[in-house]
Design a protein around this motif. Sequence first.
Motif, PDB file in Angstrom:
ATOM      1  N   VAL A  28       0.869  -1.180   0.000  1.00 56.63           N
ATOM      2  CA  VAL A  28       0.000   0.000   0.000  1.00 56.63           C
ATOM      3  C   VAL A  28       0.905   1.229   0.000  1.00 56.63           C
ATOM      4  CG1 VAL A  28      -1.686   1.333   1.336  1.00 56.63           C
ATOM      5  CG2 VAL A  28      -1.929  -1.145   1.123  1.00 56.63           C
ATOM      6  N   PRO A  29       0.727   2.152  -0.956  1.00 60.76           N
ATOM      7  CA  PRO A  29       1.655   3.277  -1.073  1.00 60.76           C
ATOM      8  C   PRO A  29       1.584   4.233   0.120  1.00 60.76           C
ATOM      9  CG  PRO A  29      -0.169   3.510  -2.630  1.00 60.76           C
ATOM     10  CD  PRO A  29      -0.307   2.157  -2.014  1.00 60.76           C
ATOM     11  N   GLU A  35      -0.258  14.801  -0.616  1.00 63.22           N
ATOM     12  CA  GLU A  35      -1.019  13.670  -1.151  1.00 63.22           C
ATOM     13  C   GLU A  35      -2.067  13.174  -0.164  1.00 63.22           C
ATOM     14  OE1 GLU A  35       2.362  11.693  -4.041  1.00 63.22           O
ATOM     15  OE2 GLU A  35       2.278  11.038  -1.950  1.00 63.22           O
ATOM     16  N   VAL A  36      -2.997  12.353  -0.701  1.00 60.15           N
ATOM     17  CA  VAL A  36      -3.983  11.676   0.149  1.00 60.15           C
ATOM     18  C   VAL A  36      -4.030  10.207  -0.250  1.00 60.15           C
ATOM     19  CG1 VAL A  36      -5.391  13.741   0.522  1.00 60.15           C
ATOM     20  CG2 VAL A  36      -5.939  12.214  -1.366  1.00 60.15           C
ATOM     21  N   LEU A  37      -4.339   9.357   0.713  1.00 55.18           N
ATOM     22  CA  LEU A  37      -4.525   7.932   0.453  1.00 55.18           C
ATOM     23  C   LEU A  37      -6.019   7.671   0.315  1.00 55.18           C
ATOM     24  CD1 LEU A  37      -3.386   5.011   0.261  1.00 55.18           C
ATOM     25  CD2 LEU A  37      -3.648   4.878   2.758  1.00 55.18           C
ATOM     26  N   VAL A  38      -6.397   7.044  -0.792  1.00 54.79           N
ATOM     27  CA  VAL A  38      -7.807   6.770  -1.080  1.00 54.79           C
ATOM     28  C   VAL A  38      -8.033   5.254  -1.060  1.00 54.79           C
ATOM     29  CG1 VAL A  38      -9.660   6.977  -2.787  1.00 54.79           C
ATOM     30  CG2 VAL A  38      -8.029   8.857  -2.486  1.00 54.79           C
ATOM     31  N   LYS A  39      -9.019   4.834  -0.284  1.00 50.97           N
ATOM     32  CA  LYS A  39      -9.489   3.448  -0.359  1.00 50.97           C
ATOM     33  C   LYS A  39     -10.490   3.409  -1.501  1.00 50.97           C
ATOM     34  CE  LYS A  39     -11.573  -0.241   2.389  1.00 50.97           C
ATOM     35  NZ  LYS A  39     -12.158  -0.622   3.695  1.00 50.97           N
ATOM     36  N   LEU A  40     -10.105   2.754  -2.591  1.00 51.68           N
ATOM     37  CA  LEU A  40     -10.943   2.761  -3.799  1.00 51.68           C
ATOM     38  C   LEU A  40     -12.126   1.808  -3.638  1.00 51.68           C
ATOM     39  CD1 LEU A  40      -7.930   2.951  -6.181  1.00 51.68           C
ATOM     40  CD2 LEU A  40      -9.812   4.598  -6.202  1.00 51.68           C
ATOM     41  N   HIS A  41     -13.313   2.308  -3.947  1.00 47.30           N
ATOM     42  CA  HIS A  41     -14.537   1.502  -3.842  1.00 47.30           C
ATOM     43  C   HIS A  41     -15.003   0.994  -5.206  1.00 47.30           C
ATOM     44  CE1 HIS A  41     -14.768   2.405   0.295  1.00 47.30           C
ATOM     45  NE2 HIS A  41     -15.228   3.642   0.196  1.00 47.30           N
ATOM     46  N   TYR A 124      -6.017   0.394  -3.073  1.00 43.53           N
ATOM     47  CA  TYR A 124      -5.685   1.692  -2.462  1.00 43.53           C
ATOM     48  C   TYR A 124      -4.821   2.484  -3.450  1.00 43.53           C
ATOM     49  CZ  TYR A 124      -7.139  -0.369   1.979  1.00 43.53           C
ATOM     50  OH  TYR A 124      -7.873  -0.970   2.977  1.00 43.53           O
ATOM     51  N   GLY A 125      -4.982   3.792  -3.452  1.00 42.31           N
ATOM     52  CA  GLY A 125      -4.141   4.631  -4.290  1.00 42.31           C
ATOM     53  C   GLY A 125      -3.765   5.914  -3.586  1.00 42.31           C
ATOM     54  N   VAL A 126      -2.525   6.347  -3.769  1.00 41.76           N
ATOM     55  CA  VAL A 126      -2.087   7.662  -3.287  1.00 41.76           C
ATOM     56  C   VAL A 126      -2.141   8.623  -4.471  1.00 41.76           C
ATOM     57  CG1 VAL A 126      -0.012   8.968  -2.664  1.00 41.76           C
ATOM     58  CG2 VAL A 126      -0.731   7.052  -1.271  1.00 41.76           C
ATOM     59  N   PHE A 127      -2.753   9.767  -4.270  1.00 37.36           N
ATOM     60  CA  PHE A 127      -2.890  10.768  -5.325  1.00 37.36           C
ATOM     61  C   PHE A 127      -2.522  12.137  -4.767  1.00 37.36           C
ATOM     62  CE2 PHE A 127      -6.028   7.435  -5.890  1.00 37.36           C
ATOM     63  CZ  PHE A 127      -5.800   7.026  -7.198  1.00 37.36           C
ATOM     64  N   ASN A 128      -1.885  12.963  -5.596  1.00 33.23           N
ATOM     65  CA  ASN A 128      -1.734  14.362  -5.230  1.00 33.23           C
ATOM     66  C   ASN A 128      -3.138  14.940  -5.078  1.00 33.23           C
ATOM     67  OD1 ASN A 128      -1.502  17.387  -5.763  1.00 33.23           O
ATOM     68  ND2 ASN A 128       0.656  16.792  -5.673  1.00 33.23           N
ATOM     69  N   GLU A 129      -3.325  15.812  -4.095  1.00 36.32           N
ATOM     70  CA  GLU A 129      -4.677  16.351  -3.871  1.00 36.32           C
ATOM     71  C   GLU A 129      -5.214  17.099  -5.097  1.00 36.32           C
ATOM     72  OE1 GLU A 129      -5.062  19.244  -0.769  1.00 36.32           O
ATOM     73  OE2 GLU A 129      -3.210  20.282  -1.298  1.00 36.32           O
ATOM     74  N   GLN A 130      -4.309  17.601  -5.946  1.00 35.22           N
ATOM     75  CA  GLN A 130      -4.767  18.272  -7.170  1.00 35.22           C
ATOM     76  C   GLN A 130      -5.420  17.301  -8.147  1.00 35.22           C
ATOM     77  OE1 GLN A 130      -1.287  20.321  -8.745  1.00 35.22           O
ATOM     78  NE2 GLN A 130      -1.902  22.186  -7.690  1.00 35.22           N
TER      79      GLN A 130
END
Length: 347
Positions: A28-29, A35-41, A124-130
């Motif tokens: 898990v990144p 950045e934010v960590l998103v639990k993808l649904h 799960y994915g880490v994305f820049n908030e932008q």
Amino acid sequence: MPPSTMKQWVVQDQEHDFDGLVYTDAAVPKVGENEVLVKLHAASLNYRDLTIPKGIYPFPLSLPVVPGSDGAGEVIEVGPKAVEFKKGDQVATLFNQGHQYAEIDTYSAGTGLGGVIDGTLREYGVFNEQGLVKSPSNLDARETSTLPCAALTSWNALYGLKPLKPGQIVLVQGTGGVSMFGLQFAKAAGATVIATTSSAAKAEKLKKLGADHVINYKTEPNWGDAARKLTPGGTGVDYIIEVGGSGTLKESLKCIKYEGIISVIGFLSGVDPKTQPPVLEALTHICTVRGVYVGSKALMKDMIRAIEANDIHPVVDDKVFSLDQTREAYDYMLAQNHFGKLTIKIN
């Protein structure tokens, strides 16, 4: 706390077609400062996802890559300098992560999720908030996951260059995601919609969604002439969402109005220099033929406001795949068995 490992898909190469798709374990990144960590649904597929392992995608790539541009999920961790989101926010991904506002440029065209940057077909994915936007309040995760590519591309076609006005005429081709969103956005704006399709069953579905006229292009191969006859005084169509490519552009040019806009979005019927019309036809028909490469974060926020205000719900195929069935989803989409958007349930 998220687990330390997760499941994800990876496009390893373009030499083995869909066999280049591999389902694997990964760490898990970790979250960086902005950045934010998103639990993808949920995620949804686009024709673009099929072209990448097949080696025919014409835009920047960096392999191996986690595929999928379109996803929705929940923010579960926020970096120390991220300010736009908080834990618990429901979010959707932005297709070109660097395309924040205004026109696309060379830099932002090289920030495609699932092409250059790891995408959404993972837990799960880490994305820049932008690279994220808040989900519409009226949609669930599956519906939201259909917005980043097809919906935003369609919105850009109707509002990115010259905004659609009530009473204008929009032509959409087929029953794929971009065309379905185009139909819904156009009807919400008070436009008249002409749709083309290949079967009586699909024609009925299009009428239920609000299409004012439906032309079967199998029984009416000269559908461009037929569409023009449906416009007041035979003046033509204001906007065309062109997804076919060489095989349909000739007909689109037959029915476009003076100063109308043909937004070229796809090439489902192939690219053939021998049959596609020359660029000078834009002059003889006095129209704009415009390539559309999704859209900016600012445009996506405008679109989400319209989705909420008009309670628009994406057309989603009845069949839902789980993350481990993604390969089957690719085959299902390639066979054109879907109606509207094809979705994958993740968490």
